[in-house]
Design an enzyme around this catalytic site. Structure first.
Site, PDB file in Angstrom:
ATOM      1  N   GLU A   1      -5.263   4.250  -2.100  1.00  0.00           N
ATOM      2  CA  GLU A   1      -6.363   6.028  -2.073  1.00  0.00           C
ATOM      3  C   GLU A   1      -6.484   6.391  -3.413  1.00  0.00           C
ATOM      4  O   GLU A   1      -6.257   6.153  -4.195  1.00  0.00           O
ATOM      5  CB  GLU A   1      -5.476   6.583  -0.877  1.00  0.00           C
ATOM      6  CG  GLU A   1      -5.831   6.674   0.426  1.00  0.00           C
ATOM      7  CD  GLU A   1      -4.327   6.200   1.430  1.00  0.00           C
ATOM      8  OE1 GLU A   1      -5.470   5.120   2.239  1.00  0.00           O
ATOM      9  OE2 GLU A   1      -3.723   4.724   0.659  1.00  0.00           O
ATOM     10  N   THR A   2      -7.791   6.680  -2.702  1.00  0.00           N
ATOM     11  CA  THR A   2      -8.504   7.542  -4.162  1.00  0.00           C
ATOM     12  C   THR A   2      -8.297   8.935  -3.549  1.00  0.00           C
ATOM     13  O   THR A   2      -9.390   9.078  -2.113  1.00  0.00           O
ATOM     14  CB  THR A   2      -9.750   7.442  -4.833  1.00  0.00           C
ATOM     15  OG1 THR A   2      -9.857   6.221  -5.114  1.00  0.00           O
ATOM     16  CG2 THR A   2     -10.331   8.164  -5.504  1.00  0.00           C
TER      17      THR A   2
END
Length: 268
Positions: free
Chosen positions: A46-47
Site C-alpha cells: 500500500e501507498t
C-alpha cells in the site's frame, strides 16, 4: 513538482520486518490515476496519501490507500505508517490524529513507549459454507468459512498455528473468487491467535502484516477465547506483532513502526 515520500515498516520495531508502506503527504489530491501510478511505481502492498482538512472539520486529514492494483477502503499498516510520519517527521503535537476515510472515522494515538494505537471499526463476519474455489485452492480448508461483507474478504479458521504456517493456497484460484482476499487464522502457540492474508484481488499475493483484517479477527477471537485484550501475530515471512482490544463496536489495533527512508517524488 516534487512531493515528499516516506517509507515506514509497520507492526515491527526493526527495519526489514513488518509491512512496508509508502506515505505521501499532499496539500491537495492528485488525480486518481496518478496516485495509482505512484502505488505501482512504489511496488509496495500500500501507498497512503493524505490531505489536511479545515480546522473546523471533524477530522484532521482525509486518508486514502492504493495497492499496485486498486484503491482499497481500509488499510491498517499504512495508516499506522502515516501516523508515525505525522508524529515524528511533520511535527504533529496533539494527542491523536483523526482521519476521515472510506471506512468512516479513524484515529491514531501514541503511547509513552512509542506504540501507535489504531481506532478501527469492528467488522462482523457471516458464517457460510466454504466456497468451492477456496476448498480447491487451500488444502485442508474447513467446510465452513466466514465472509466479511465490509471488505469482501473470506476467512477460514484452521486447527493450529502449524497449519497456518504451512498454508500454500493456489493464488490463481483465489483470484477467481472475485473478492479482495482470504484470511487464514488459528490459535497461536505464543500468542492468542495467528493469521496470514492472501489478497490477489488487490494485486497482492500475500500481505506481510495487515492491520485492517484485525477488525474481523479481534471480534472473532475475543468471542471464542472469552477475552477482550489479545496479542496477535501475522506469521508471514516478514512477520508482525499486534496488541489488540475489542471496545464495543470499535477495535484498538496497536503496533510499532520502524523508519526506513524518505525522499522526493518528481512529477511533470
Amino acid at each position: 513538482m516534487s512531493y515528499p515520500i516516506y517509507q515506514v515498516d509497520a507492526f515491527t520495531s526493526k527495519i526489514f520486518g513488518g509491512n512496508p508502506a509508502a506515505v505521501m503527504p499532499l496539500e491537495r489530491w492528485l488525480p486518481d490515476e496518478t496516485m495509482l501510478a505512484l502505488a505501482i511505481e512504489n511496488n509496495l502492498s500500500e501507498t497512503a496519501f493524505f490531505v489536511p482538512l479545515p480546522e473546523d472539520d471533524e477530522a484532521d486529514f482525509h486518508i486514502r490507500w492504493f495497492t499496485p492494483g486498486i484503491e482499497v477502503p481500509l488499510c491498517g499498516h499504512a495508516t499506522l505508517a502515516s501516523a508515525w510520519v505525522l508524529f515524528n517527521k511533520l511535527g504533529w503535537d496533539r494527542e491523536q490524529i483523526r482521519f476521515h476515510s472510506k471506512s468512516g472515522p479513524l484515529a491514531v494515538r501514541q503511547t509513552n513507549d512509542g506504540w501507535l494505537i489504531l481506532d478501527f471499526p469492528k467488522f462482523t463476519p457471516e458464517e457460510q459454507p466454504t466456497p468451492a474455489l477456496i476448498l480447491e485452492a487451500l488444502e485442508g480448508a474447513p467446510q465452513t468459512a466466514f465472509f466479511v461483507p465490509n471488505d469482501t474478504n473470506y476467512m477460514v479458521v484452521l486447527e493450529d498455528e502449524a497449519a497456518v504456517r504451512a498454508a500454500q493456497p493456489d493464488i490463481r484460484k483465489l483470484k477467481e473468487l472475485g473478492n479482495l482476499g482470504l484470511i487464514v487464522t488459528a490459535p497461536g502457540t505464543e500468542c492468542d491467535f495467528v493469521s496470514r492474508y492472501f489478497a490477489p484481488g488487490g494485486g497482492i499475493d500475500e500481505d506481510p502484516v495487515t492491520g485492517s483484517i484485525h477488525s474481523v479477527l479481534v471480534p472473532y477471537w475475543a468471542k471464542r477465547l472469552g477475552k477482550k485484550r489479545l496479542e496477535a501475530r501475522q506469521i508471514s515471512a516478514r512477520g508482525g506483532v499486534l496488541r489488540c482490544e475489542l471496545k464495543g463496536n470499535r477495535v484498538d489495533i496497536a503496533g510499532q513502526a520502524a523508519f526506513y527512508m524518505e525522499g522526493s517524488v518528481y512529477l511533470p
